[in-house]
Design an enzyme around this catalytic site. Structure first.
Site, PDB file in Angstrom:
ATOM      1  CG  ASP A 147      -2.741  16.536  -9.417  1.00 17.40           C
ATOM      2  OD1 ASP A 147      -2.715  16.665  -8.174  1.00 17.40           O
ATOM      3  OD2 ASP A 147      -2.371  15.495  -9.995  1.00 17.40           O
ATOM      4  CG  PHE A 202       3.106  11.496 -10.632  1.00 15.39           C
ATOM      5  CD1 PHE A 202       3.510  10.301 -11.228  1.00 15.39           C
ATOM      6  CD2 PHE A 202       2.337  11.423  -9.475  1.00 15.39           C
ATOM      7  CE1 PHE A 202       3.174   9.071 -10.667  1.00 15.39           C
ATOM      8  CE2 PHE A 202       2.005  10.193  -8.908  1.00 15.39           C
ATOM      9  CZ  PHE A 202       2.426   9.013  -9.510  1.00 15.39           C
ATOM     10  CE  LYS A 211       1.666  12.350  -2.768  1.00 11.16           C
ATOM     11  NZ  LYS A 211       1.523  12.526  -4.205  1.00 11.16           N
TER      12      LYS A 211
HETATM   13  C1  LIG Z   1       0.900  11.690  -5.286  1.00 10.80           C
HETATM   14  C2  LIG Z   1       0.265  12.376  -6.421  1.00 10.80           C
HETATM   15  C3  LIG Z   1      -0.789  11.781  -7.144  1.00 10.80           C
HETATM   16  C4  LIG Z   1      -1.266  10.370  -6.870  1.00 10.80           C
HETATM   17  O1  LIG Z   1      -1.814  10.203  -5.603  1.00 10.80           O
HETATM   18  P1  LIG Z   1      -2.049   8.722  -5.023  1.00 10.80           P
HETATM   19  O2  LIG Z   1      -2.733   8.960  -3.716  1.00 10.80           O
HETATM   20  O3  LIG Z   1      -0.717   8.066  -4.901  1.00 10.80           O
HETATM   21  O4  LIG Z   1      -2.922   8.009  -5.996  1.00 10.80           O
HETATM   22  C5  LIG Z   1      -1.363  12.506  -8.159  1.00 10.80           C
HETATM   23  N1  LIG Z   1      -0.945  13.747  -8.456  1.00 10.80           N
HETATM   24  C6  LIG Z   1       0.055  14.346  -7.792  1.00 10.80           C
HETATM   25  C7  LIG Z   1       0.452  15.743  -8.158  1.00 10.80           C
HETATM   26  C8  LIG Z   1       0.695  13.680  -6.761  1.00 10.80           C
HETATM   27  O5  LIG Z   1       1.721  14.268  -6.123  1.00 10.80           O
END
Ligand SMILES: *Cc1c(COP(=O)(O)O)cnc(C)c1O
Length: 391
Positions: free
Chosen positions: A214, A128, A243
């Protein structure tokens, strides 16, 4: 709940008025134990005094000027965050998806600099990376993509943990980078085999690919280190954070080191709000608090305590497939879909999440006390036991 809002979320029937640490109060005055922290955002807990103070002080002086001018708080944050993250330079945006967009643009620039006309980034199944067009294209979940075709081109997909599949792509001259989560969050709290991330690093070195991590969910102390890659002895070339960076004040960051840190030049990328004085002041307070209190160590011990407790209480139940995690990023996989547990827990004053349909995901604030951890284990253990018995 409210017709004026577009229907992008299935919301639970509760509205909170205030919080403190890992406790939230709803409009009826009922209290909740928060084992989700706004989806790994409020790592310092709710209403943390250092963040409140920083935001209030900054808001009283200057909220925004734009990146056309120097921003003292952004510069200090840049120094502090790059040091904490073991990286060299940073670009600030406002969310995780934007941080990943910056990383994807860096990878494309890296490729175009090498004369590659249609550069490709290798991404993982069940990953994700966000909801913008490029990041949903990078995401390994058809539900996130369906209806939004045509997708952004230039992504190749392999299964998470499969080094041989990645090795097979060394034949492809268009590959410029590999982008992945150190632990997959939305995908079900999936930990890679121990040799996977070091193996990716080695292949990236050998091929001249950028390794993009990420750490939007795993970062800021969550897994027992400031960043999850610090469980290993390598560094990524590019890393994205969001986050928990602002403990709820929107801010995201794309960090880089080595050649990747020098790719962007004026005109390549930008953001009106990115790293503005307010968000930077909040994130600086977060970084300093995290460092002063070494909260990643709390995450490690508290997380182990929770996993041990859950294993002792429900580990042997036939419907429990696996209890796994690192620090305070914990997944309990059942043998059946278990989304209804979220509502049952809410009724009992407990906030949890279910992802990938059959994985209960726990992301408590790092300030979770031992008593709160014990309450979480016993309450959730009974809920899961009852749920498996009913079905
Ligand atoms: C939450 C998340 C995102 C997206 O972040 P947003 O602030 O909602 O755009 C991307 N990568 C990972 C691993 C996430 O947990």
């Amino acid at each position: 709940m409210n017709d004026s809002l577009m229907s992008t979320y299935n919301r639970l029937p509760v509205t909170f008025t205030h919080g403190e640490g890992a406790t939230l109060w709803d409009t009826a005055g009922k209290t909740y134990l928060d084992a989700l922290a706004g989806i790994a955002v409020c790592n310092l807990g709710h209403a943390h005094p250092a963040v409140t103070r920083a935001v209030c002080e900054q808001a009283g002086r200057l909220i925004h000027t734009s990146n056309l001018y120097g921003i003292a708080a952004q510069e200090t944050l840049g120094d502090t965050l790059t040091e904490l993250a073991g990286m060299e330079r940073v670009f600030f945006g406002n969310s995780g998806a934007e941080a990943n967009e910056a990383a994807i643009k860096l990878a494309r620039l890296w490729g175009s600099g090498k004369g590659i006309k249609a550069p490709a980034i290798v991404v993982m199944e069940n990953s994700f990376h966000g909801r913008t067009l490029a990041t949903l294209s990078a995401t390994g979940n058809r539900k996130v993509q369906a209806g939004f075709e045509p997708l952004v081109q230039g992504f190749l997909r392999v299964s998470y943990g499969d080094l041989d599949a990645l090795r097979a792509l060394t034949e492809r001259p268009e590959v410029v980078a590999v982008m992945l989560e150190p632990i997959q969050g939305e995908g079900g709290v999936n930990l890679p085999p121990p040799d996977f991330l070091p193996g990716v690093r080695e292949l990236c070195d050998q091929q001249g690919w950028l390794m993009i991590l990420d750490e939007i969910q795993t970062g800021m102390g969550r897994t027992g280190r400031p960043f999850a890659y610090q469980h290993y002895d390598f560094k990524p070339d590019v890393m994205t954070v969001a986050k928990a960076l602002g403990n709820g004040v929107p801010i995201g960051a794309c960090l880089a080191r080595g050649q990747a840190a020098g790719l962007f030049a004026p005109g390549h990328h930008g953001s009106t709000f990115g790293g503005n004085p307010l968000a930077s002041a909040a994130a600086l307070a977060v970084c300093e608090t995290l460092k002063e209190q070494q909260l990643w160590q709390t995450a490690e011990t508290r997380g182990q305590h929770i996993v041990d407790g859950l294993r002792a209480q429900i580990g042997e139940l036939p419907g429990v497939v696996d209890i796994r995690g690192r620090g305070l990023m914990i997944g309990i996989q059942l043998d059946r879909p278990c989304g209804e547990l979220v509502g049952r827990a809410l009724d009992q004053g407990l906030l949890i999440n279910v992802t990938a349909s059959d994985v209960i995901r726990l992301l408590p604030p790092l300030v979770f006390t031992r008593e709160q951890a014990d309450r979480l284990v016993s309450q959730l253990g009974s809920l899961i036991g009852d749920f498996l018995a009913d079905d």
